[in-house]
Motif scaffolding. Structure first.
Motif, PDB file in Angstrom:
ATOM      1  N   GLU A   1       0.862  -1.178   0.000  1.00  0.00           N
ATOM      2  CA  GLU A   1       0.000   0.000   0.000  1.00  0.00           C
ATOM      3  C   GLU A   1       0.900   1.230   0.000  1.00  0.00           C
ATOM      4  O   GLU A   1       1.328   1.716   1.047  1.00  0.00           O
ATOM      5  CB  GLU A   1      -0.941  -0.004   1.206  1.00  0.00           C
ATOM      6  N   ARG A   2       1.217   1.713  -1.197  1.00  0.00           N
ATOM      7  CA  ARG A   2       2.054   2.897  -1.328  1.00  0.00           C
ATOM      8  C   ARG A   2       1.590   3.710  -2.522  1.00  0.00           C
ATOM      9  O   ARG A   2       1.460   3.187  -3.638  1.00  0.00           O
ATOM     10  CB  ARG A   2       3.522   2.490  -1.526  1.00  0.00           C
ATOM     11  N   GLY A   3       1.277   4.951  -2.284  1.00  0.00           N
ATOM     12  CA  GLY A   3       0.812   5.817  -3.354  1.00  0.00           C
ATOM     13  C   GLY A   3       0.584   7.208  -2.824  1.00  0.00           C
ATOM     14  O   GLY A   3       0.989   7.550  -1.701  1.00  0.00           O
ATOM     15  N   ARG A   4      -0.076   8.027  -3.602  1.00  0.00           N
ATOM     16  CA  ARG A   4      -0.314   9.419  -3.210  1.00  0.00           C
ATOM     17  C   ARG A   4      -1.154   9.508  -1.946  1.00  0.00           C
ATOM     18  O   ARG A   4      -1.048  10.479  -1.195  1.00  0.00           O
ATOM     19  CB  ARG A   4      -1.005  10.142  -4.373  1.00  0.00           C
ATOM     20  N   ARG A   5      -1.998   8.486  -1.693  1.00  0.00           N
ATOM     21  CA  ARG A   5      -2.859   8.492  -0.506  1.00  0.00           C
ATOM     22  C   ARG A   5      -2.605   7.296   0.408  1.00  0.00           C
ATOM     23  O   ARG A   5      -3.393   7.071   1.329  1.00  0.00           O
ATOM     24  CB  ARG A   5      -4.326   8.484  -0.944  1.00  0.00           C
ATOM     25  N   HIS A   6      -1.539   6.545   0.150  1.00  0.00           N
ATOM     26  CA  HIS A   6      -1.312   5.310   0.896  1.00  0.00           C
ATOM     27  C   HIS A   6       0.123   5.222   1.409  1.00  0.00           C
ATOM     28  O   HIS A   6       1.058   5.633   0.721  1.00  0.00           O
ATOM     29  CB  HIS A   6      -1.578   4.077   0.018  1.00  0.00           C
TER      30      HIS A   6
END
Length: 302
Positions: A86-91
């Motif tokens: 879970e890695r991203g702009r919101r994670h």
């Protein structure tokens, strides 16, 4: 020139202080529970971090429900939780969650609590009822809109709810077509999820095809996931077994069932619980487009 992250971290700290003040003033006990667990609740959609044969908690739900069963009627916690991939702009794979539970409440009570909590934070931060976020002005004045999942599919999705469920495209429709349209002017509670998408929630008595579950959206951000708690250990065991079958079919590791949790569930009173993402809430109150700017460090900096 002042570093924007410094400003965001100060605002985040004030936000967390306001949260603690809100729950303490409303009679909740702040608790701390272990970050490492011998057995997680089986959830096919969550990837776990191993820790010497145990796991790092994806949420404090297991232990907090045991405290509810042990006789603590109103509890809250702000803690670290961990979810792989879970890695991203919101994670983030390591995130901060606020979780609270109250005996005797239902998911409608949780929604009312949210309607009081966010304006309280805004007031403490000097934002007022109108919150600027990414070029929009979001009115936090309650009551907020309640929109059922079925209504959201009818309004925004490319196919009916039943078709999305049958074709395994529920999450796709939610993520790509529904969520970006929610809470753009006022917060929106997305309510009454299909029963198959609420493995820990109580089903609605008037319609067992849906669960008493909601998610809160503000400015297109999903902030929290709350529901009336299932406290029937036999039904929960059946749902866990079905979840294990899905995990096995997907080639994921299947661990034994958490028997201590199931034993405690038999003593848990009717109640409701909510998990709210602190990092995303900080994005909202800092008017930040990316989660990286509202935490002290991200994994790539370590």
């Amino acid at each position: 020139m002042v570093d924007p992250k410094h400003i965001h971290l100060k605002r985040r700290a004030a936000m967390i202080a306001a949260i603690r003040g809100f729950f303490t003033a409303n009679g909740y006990l702040e608790v701390e529970t272990p970050l490492r667990l011998p057995l997680p609740l089986p959830e096919a959609h969550i990837e776990l971090f191993d820790s010497e044969g145990w796991v790092l908690q994806p949420s404090p739900e297991t232990c907090m429900k045991r405290l509810l069963a042990a006789g603590h009627p109103k509890i809250f916690q702000i803690c670290k939780c961990f979810r792989k991939a879970e890695r991203g702009r919101r994670h983030l794979p390591e995130m901060t969650l606020l979780e609270w539970y109250a005996a005797g409440d239902t998911y409608t009570d949780l929604m009312v609590c949210c309607e009081a909590l966010l304006p309280r934070i805004a007031c403490e931060l000097g934002s007022g009822a109108i919150l600027p976020y990414q070029g929009r002005r979001i009115d936090l004045t309650p009551p907020w809109q309640r929109l059922t999942v079925r209504e959201a599919f009818d309004r925004f999705a490319a196919m009916p709810l039943e078709a999305a469920l049958a074709q395994g495209r529920f999450d796709e429709m939610m993520g790509l077509m529904i969520e970006p349209n929610l809470g753009l002017e006022r917060p929106v509670f997305l309510t009454d999820y299909p029963a198959e998408h609420a493995s820990l929630a109580r089903l609605a008595a008037e319609d067992p095809a849906v669960a008493e579950r909601f998610e809160l959206y503000v400015g297109g951000l999903e902030l929290c996931n709350g529901f009336s708690e299932l406290n029937d250990p036999a039904e929960q065991r059946r749902r866990f077994a079905a979840e294990q079958e899905r995990m096995q079919a997907a080639g994921k590791r299947v661990r034994p069932l958490p028997e201590t949790f199931l034993a405690a569930l038999a003593h848990m009173p009717a109640g409701a619980g909510n998990a709210l993402g602190i990092d995303r809430l900080a994005m909202l109150f800092c008017d930040a487009a990316a989660i990286d700017t509202v935490v002290a460090f991200v994994p790539e900096q370590l």
